[in-house]
Design an enzyme around this catalytic site. Structure first.
Site, PDB file in Angstrom:
ATOM      1  N   TRP A 273      21.240  40.896 -47.316  1.00 25.02           N
ATOM      2  CA  TRP A 273      20.392  41.704 -47.741  1.00 25.02           C
ATOM      3  C   TRP A 273      20.613  41.949 -49.126  1.00 25.02           C
ATOM      4  O   TRP A 273      19.193  42.285 -49.517  1.00 25.02           O
ATOM      5  CB  TRP A 273      20.199  42.718 -46.509  1.00 25.02           C
ATOM      6  N   ASN A 274      21.471  41.524 -49.771  1.00 25.83           N
ATOM      7  CA  ASN A 274      21.718  42.187 -50.795  1.00 25.83           C
ATOM      8  C   ASN A 274      20.923  41.561 -51.836  1.00 25.83           C
ATOM      9  O   ASN A 274      21.047  42.058 -53.000  1.00 25.83           O
ATOM     10  CB  ASN A 274      23.534  42.248 -51.020  1.00 25.83           C
TER      11      ASN A 274
ATOM     12  N   LYS B 198      17.597  32.564 -40.796  1.00 18.70           N
ATOM     13  CA  LYS B 198      17.505  33.745 -40.090  1.00 18.70           C
ATOM     14  C   LYS B 198      18.180  34.233 -41.887  1.00 18.70           C
ATOM     15  O   LYS B 198      19.378  34.691 -41.574  1.00 18.70           O
ATOM     16  CB  LYS B 198      18.353  33.783 -39.410  1.00 18.70           C
ATOM     17  N   PRO B 199      16.731  35.356 -42.211  1.00 22.36           N
ATOM     18  CA  PRO B 199      17.224  35.973 -43.141  1.00 22.36           C
ATOM     19  C   PRO B 199      17.923  37.701 -42.709  1.00 22.36           C
ATOM     20  O   PRO B 199      17.753  37.782 -41.529  1.00 22.36           O
ATOM     21  CB  PRO B 199      16.253  36.523 -44.110  1.00 22.36           C
TER      22      PRO B 199
ATOM     23  N   GLY C   5      27.840  35.925 -46.383  1.00 24.40           N
ATOM     24  CA  GLY C   5      28.499  37.392 -45.323  1.00 24.40           C
ATOM     25  C   GLY C   5      29.149  37.501 -45.706  1.00 24.40           C
ATOM     26  O   GLY C   5      30.584  36.816 -46.328  1.00 24.40           O
ATOM     27  N   SER C   6      30.022  38.072 -44.151  1.00 26.76           N
ATOM     28  CA  SER C   6      32.119  38.747 -44.684  1.00 26.76           C
ATOM     29  C   SER C   6      32.683  37.104 -43.897  1.00 26.76           C
ATOM     30  O   SER C   6      31.878  36.354 -42.945  1.00 26.76           O
ATOM     31  CB  SER C   6      31.567  39.768 -43.335  1.00 26.76           C
TER      32      SER C   6
ATOM     33  N   GLU D 105      30.295  31.552 -47.946  1.00 24.54           N
ATOM     34  CA  GLU D 105      29.946  32.346 -49.149  1.00 24.54           C
ATOM     35  C   GLU D 105      30.671  33.492 -48.463  1.00 24.54           C
ATOM     36  O   GLU D 105      29.303  34.230 -47.969  1.00 24.54           O
ATOM     37  CB  GLU D 105      28.924  31.662 -50.214  1.00 24.54           C
ATOM     38  N   LEU D 106      31.786  33.707 -48.794  1.00 18.70           N
ATOM     39  CA  LEU D 106      32.199  35.159 -47.928  1.00 18.70           C
ATOM     40  C   LEU D 106      32.569  35.730 -48.712  1.00 18.70           C
ATOM     41  O   LEU D 106      32.582  36.497 -49.714  1.00 18.70           O
ATOM     42  CB  LEU D 106      33.533  33.959 -46.589  1.00 18.70           C
TER      43      LEU D 106
ATOM     44  N   CYS E 176      29.226  40.580 -54.106  1.00 16.08           N
ATOM     45  CA  CYS E 176      30.295  39.866 -53.746  1.00 16.08           C
ATOM     46  C   CYS E 176      31.280  39.425 -54.798  1.00 16.08           C
ATOM     47  O   CYS E 176      32.428  39.352 -54.229  1.00 16.08           O
ATOM     48  CB  CYS E 176      29.703  38.494 -52.983  1.00 16.08           C
TER      49      CYS E 176
ATOM     50  N   GLU F 231      37.109  45.220 -49.121  1.00 18.19           N
ATOM     51  CA  GLU F 231      35.396  44.984 -50.504  1.00 18.19           C
ATOM     52  C   GLU F 231      34.838  46.341 -50.321  1.00 18.19           C
ATOM     53  O   GLU F 231      34.693  46.493 -49.198  1.00 18.19           O
ATOM     54  CB  GLU F 231      34.797  43.707 -49.658  1.00 18.19           C
TER      55      GLU F 231
END
Length: 495
Positions: free
Chosen positions: A163-164, A187-188, A242-243, A264-265, A298, A395
């Protein structure tokens, strides 16, 4: 509470969609179930979206599979033309896209406008890269043989975004996928689906064939949607931002069909200020790097290391800048920073601050919830940080800047690399030899040297260690969506 905050008026109301997109058709969940999307400023309802299930996801995947049969055979020039038109439409509708983004995400409108420009640039970049999808001619070790390589689209791609950055996270993946000739099921984030759906509407207008770009939405069914994307054999690649924890789950699920993956975590970016740095420049850089999107990126500075000789001077100047911030609605032109995405994010930030202060950290400014609303956190600076505090490892994803004091270059490199992740790192110095040493020593995928904003469509974006693998943007981004095929021609008669 925030006053004078109301829903934005769009020039083109048809960009605001409350349905998913499957095979070129706007679609509801077959169950009729929906979930609510709220404004993070005041938690007012913005609208609803379909609570789709694995059944709708499978339909979207099948539509993408069928569309791929034709789309893979389009010429690079044809795909380039679509992407250029998509970019043009994004620019023409930039004001509406920014308003939708601010409405559902909360970031100030100026930041949202910047994201629209940055995100749309990936369509333009990959439009230009599409026509440069070159193979190779390889000298054979066998007389009479000739070898060439072809780069071909990997197939149906499952894309899962957070969402960011609800526009840029999608465009830098979808732009590359379309340029390569792939089809997509996206999938957003459930918090911010409307930016993705507006992009999809513009994609249709740009000429994307039905089934090439599909969007499935869901909130409580997010895990099931991810499971279908990662296990359905028709999907040949997963791209996820995401995470790290969720990335590991998706990777494990994708192993069942050996999908190609790019992840990309999470990050834990060090921001290092050496005593030979330009302090004013470093302070400005740290402010931009730490507090962009209220600290919810991130690549935000997660640990700010300042050398002992300049620590007090830096801290004083830094706090003065933070005290000049103005929290509020993203639609207020005086607002510098908006809310966090939801109250769970505020609770996490509070936990980290409480842990730090219980172990000796000092609150230099902020350190508490704001009275503006339950999603607002006062921008915070902590001094006297030590490596045993949770912030040194976790984080933050919020508006908290922890200041650590360090003695030597060797010490700070060890501290900076003492983490399981490695996405971005930053440092400020005017010593040329040190710049080379530190840039090479930091265990991250991206380094900013005397520079705090490193994202650019032309530059490869990605990390090392548990921050994931693969690169987005740049000339390397297209390779994530292709496979290499070698073709050997034998018995050519050559002597």
């Amino acid at each position: 509470m925030v006053s004078s905050h109301q829903a934005p008026k769009l020039k083109d109301q048809s960009l605001f969609k409350q349905q998913g997109l499957i095979n070129g058709q706007w679609a509801d969940a077959q169950s009729g179930e929906t979930f609510t999307v709220t404004d993070p400023v005041n938690n007012a309802e913005i609208g609803t979206c379909p609570e789709m299930t694995r059944k709708e996801v499978a339909e979207a995947i099948d539509a993408a599979r069928k569309a791929f049969a034709d789309f893979r055979n389009t010429t690079p020039r044809e795909r380039s033309t679509i992407l250029k038109k998509w970019h043009q439409l994004c620019m023409e509708n930039a004001d509406d896209l920014a308003k939708i983004l601010t409405w559902e995400n909360g970031k100030p409108l100026a930041e949202a406008q910047g994201e629209v420009k940055y995100g749309s640039a990936f369509f333009e970049w990959f439009a230009e890269e599409a026509v440069r999808l070159y193979g190779d001619v390889i000298p054979s070790s066998t007389k009479g043989n000739r070898i060439i390589t072809l780069k071909q689209p990997v197939g149906v791609v499952g894309i899962i975004t957070p969402w960011n950055f609800p526009i840029a996270m999608i465009t830098r993946k979808v732009g590359a996928a379309v340029a390569a000739g792939c089809t997509v099921v996206c999938k957003p984030g459930a918090e911010t689906p409307y930016s993705a759906l507006a992009l999809a509407e513009l994609g249709i207008r740009a000429g994307l064939p039905a089934g090439v770009f599909n969007i499935v939405t869901g909130e409580k069914n997010t895990k099931d949607i991810g499971l279908e994307l990662t296990t359905n054999p028709s999907v040949r690649k997963i791209s996820f931002t995401g995470s790290t924890a969720v990335g590991k789950i998706l990777m494990q699920q994708s192993a069942s069909t050996l999908k190609k993956c790019s992840f990309e975590l999470g990050g834990n970016a060090p921001f290092i200020v050496f005593d030979d740095a330009d302090i004013d420049l470093a302070v400005a850089g740290a402010i931009a790097c730490k507090f962009r999107a209220s600290g919810q990126t991130c690549v935000c500075a997660n640990r700010i290391y300042v050398q002992k000789g300049i620590y007090d001077k830096f801290a004083k100047a830094f706090v003065e800048k933070v005290n000049g911030f103005k929290l509020g609605s993203g639609f207020d032109p005086d607002t510098t920073h908006g809310p966090l995405i939801h109250d769970r994010a505020v609770a996490k930030v509070k936990e980290l601050v409480d842990d730090a202060t219980s172990k000796g950290a000092k609150v230099l400014t902020g350190g508490e919830k704001s009275e503006l609303g339950k999603n607002f956190w006062a921008p915070t600076v902590l001094g006297g940080m030590t490596n045993d505090m949770r912030i040194a490892k976790d984080e933050i994803f919020g508006a908290v800047a922890p200041l650590f004091e360090f003695e030597s270059e060797e010490d700070v490199i060890a501290l900076a690399n003492d983490t399981d992740v490695g996405l971005a790192g930053y440092f400020y110095s005017n010593n040329v030899n040190r710049i080379w040493r530190v840039a090479e020593a930091l265990e991250v995928g991206m380094v900013g040297v005397n520079c705090a904003i490193i994202s650019d469509a032309v530059s490869p974006f990605g990390g090392v260690k548990e921050s994931g693998f693969g690169r987005e943007g740049s000339k390397y981004g297209l390779d994530e969506y292709t496979v290499i095929k070698s073709v050997t021609f034998g018995n050519t008669g050559a002597k």
